[in-house]
Design a protein around this motif. Structure first.
Motif, short mmCIF file in Angstrom:
data_model
loop_
_atom_site.label_atom_id
_atom_site.label_comp_id
_atom_site.label_asym_id
_atom_site.label_seq_id
_atom_site.Cartn_x
_atom_site.Cartn_y
_atom_site.Cartn_z
N ILE A 159 -27.71 -36.09 -21.58
CA ILE A 159 -26.30 -36.36 -21.30
C ILE A 159 -26.04 -35.98 -19.84
CG2 ILE A 159 -23.92 -35.94 -21.99
CD1 ILE A 159 -26.40 -34.55 -24.31
N GLU A 160 -25.28 -36.82 -19.18
CA GLU A 160 -24.98 -36.60 -17.77
C GLU A 160 -23.47 -36.43 -17.56
OE1 GLU A 160 -25.37 -38.92 -13.44
OE2 GLU A 160 -26.16 -39.84 -15.27
N ALA A 161 -23.06 -35.39 -16.84
CA ALA A 161 -21.65 -35.22 -16.50
C ALA A 161 -21.24 -36.28 -15.49
CB ALA A 161 -21.42 -33.82 -15.92
N TYR A 162 -20.02 -36.81 -15.68
CA TYR A 162 -19.55 -37.89 -14.82
C TYR A 162 -18.04 -37.70 -14.63
CZ TYR A 162 -19.51 -42.69 -12.95
OH TYR A 162 -19.40 -43.80 -12.14
N SER A 173 -24.92 -30.76 -14.15
CA SER A 173 -24.62 -32.17 -14.44
C SER A 173 -25.45 -32.76 -15.57
CB SER A 173 -24.83 -33.02 -13.18
OG SER A 173 -23.97 -32.62 -12.14
N THR A 180 -15.68 -33.81 -21.28
CA THR A 180 -16.54 -33.09 -20.35
C THR A 180 -17.87 -32.74 -21.03
OG1 THR A 180 -15.71 -30.91 -20.99
CG2 THR A 180 -14.53 -32.08 -19.24
N LEU A 181 -18.86 -32.46 -20.22
CA LEU A 181 -20.17 -32.09 -20.74
C LEU A 181 -20.08 -30.79 -21.54
CD1 LEU A 181 -23.22 -32.52 -20.96
CD2 LEU A 181 -23.47 -31.49 -18.69
N ARG A 199 -28.34 -27.27 -21.89
CA ARG A 199 -27.90 -27.60 -20.53
C ARG A 199 -28.95 -27.11 -19.55
NH1 ARG A 199 -21.66 -27.47 -18.76
NH2 ARG A 199 -21.83 -28.71 -16.86
N ILE A 207 -18.61 -38.35 -19.71
CA ILE A 207 -20.04 -38.10 -19.81
C ILE A 207 -20.75 -39.42 -20.07
CG2 ILE A 207 -19.99 -35.70 -20.58
CD1 ILE A 207 -20.22 -36.76 -23.47
#
Length: 232
Positions: A156-159, A194, A176-177, A190, A163
């Motif tokens: 999973i990527e924070a954006y 990010s 949010t992540l 994690r 996400i």
């Protein structure tokens, strides 16, 4: 995934209708009864196995919290109320979540996901079926509700306030992540501010990056490196 048998309990018709509309968007929620008071709830619980109760507090004659105190065995409970002052008492009665009206569909979905992640859902004594351990999660993306198997998620990527969830297809979701990780099982870790990975998908660690089974390469943040190495 098991279909959850549900009851709505609220004396306000509009509130019941909102919950019914929300439930229609989630495939594994089945509405057994929409009740106007606690006594109707008690009748249903005596006759049918129920997994999840959406419960208002301020109902005539017998409040939602008073109802919970009378039940020796109860289903998973999500409180839906306009009164924040009863939150502590609600959680003391082991409710899964406490939704303050008016609440959004996203907040409703978050509460349902908490129920789905419980290792063993509360079972009405009438039911003798064994519960399945939840292996997936529902995610809102655009106007769709998408079911994702945990095993299929690689990372999973924070954006920003969104996400990107990488599975068979990439899914963009408005959360949010940090919040999303709270809904995932322990095998998700994690590794960077990010990025988070499904640790079962880890292939190798190469210096300051991880390589996943699909050959994706992701950086390990300096402050996360110890946690990553501790998991090996």
């Amino acid at each position: 995934m098991k279909v959850l048998q549900c009851i709505i309990a609220d004396d306000e018709p509009i509130a019941r209708q909102i919950l019914e509309n929300y439930m229609e968007s989630i495939p594994n929620l089945a509405l057994v009864s929409s009740c106007k008071n606690a006594f109707e709830v008690m009748e249903v619980l005596q006759d049918k196995p129920i997994d999840l109760l959406f419960l208002d507090i301020n109902m005539p004659k017998l409040t939602g919290l008073s109802l919970l105190k009378t039940l020796q065995q109860k289903p998973s409970v999500i409180i839906t109320t306009a009164y924040p002052e009863y939150a502590v008492e609600g959680f003391e009665l082991s409710v899964t979540d406490y939704l303050l009206k008016p609440f959004s569909f996203e907040r409703f979905l978050q509460a349902v996901n908490k129920v789905q992640q419980k290792p063993n859902l509360a079972i009405n004594p009438i039911s003798e079926d064994k519960e399945e351990v939840n292996k997936s999660i529902f995610v809102k993306s655009d106007k769709k509700i998408i079911k994702l198997d945990y095993d299929a998620i690689t990372h999973i990527e924070a954006y920003g306030n969104y996400i990107k969830i990488y599975a068979e297809n990439k899914v963009l979701a408005p959360q949010t992540l940090s919040d999303f990780l709270l809904k995932l099982p322990d095998n998700f870790l994690r590794i960077h501010k990010s990025y988070a990975i499904n640790f079962d998908q880890l292939k190798l660690i190469d210096g300051n990056q991880v390589v996943l089974q699909n050959d994706s390469k992701l950086p390990i943040g300096k402050s996360y490196r110890k946690a990553v190495l501790d998991r090996i």
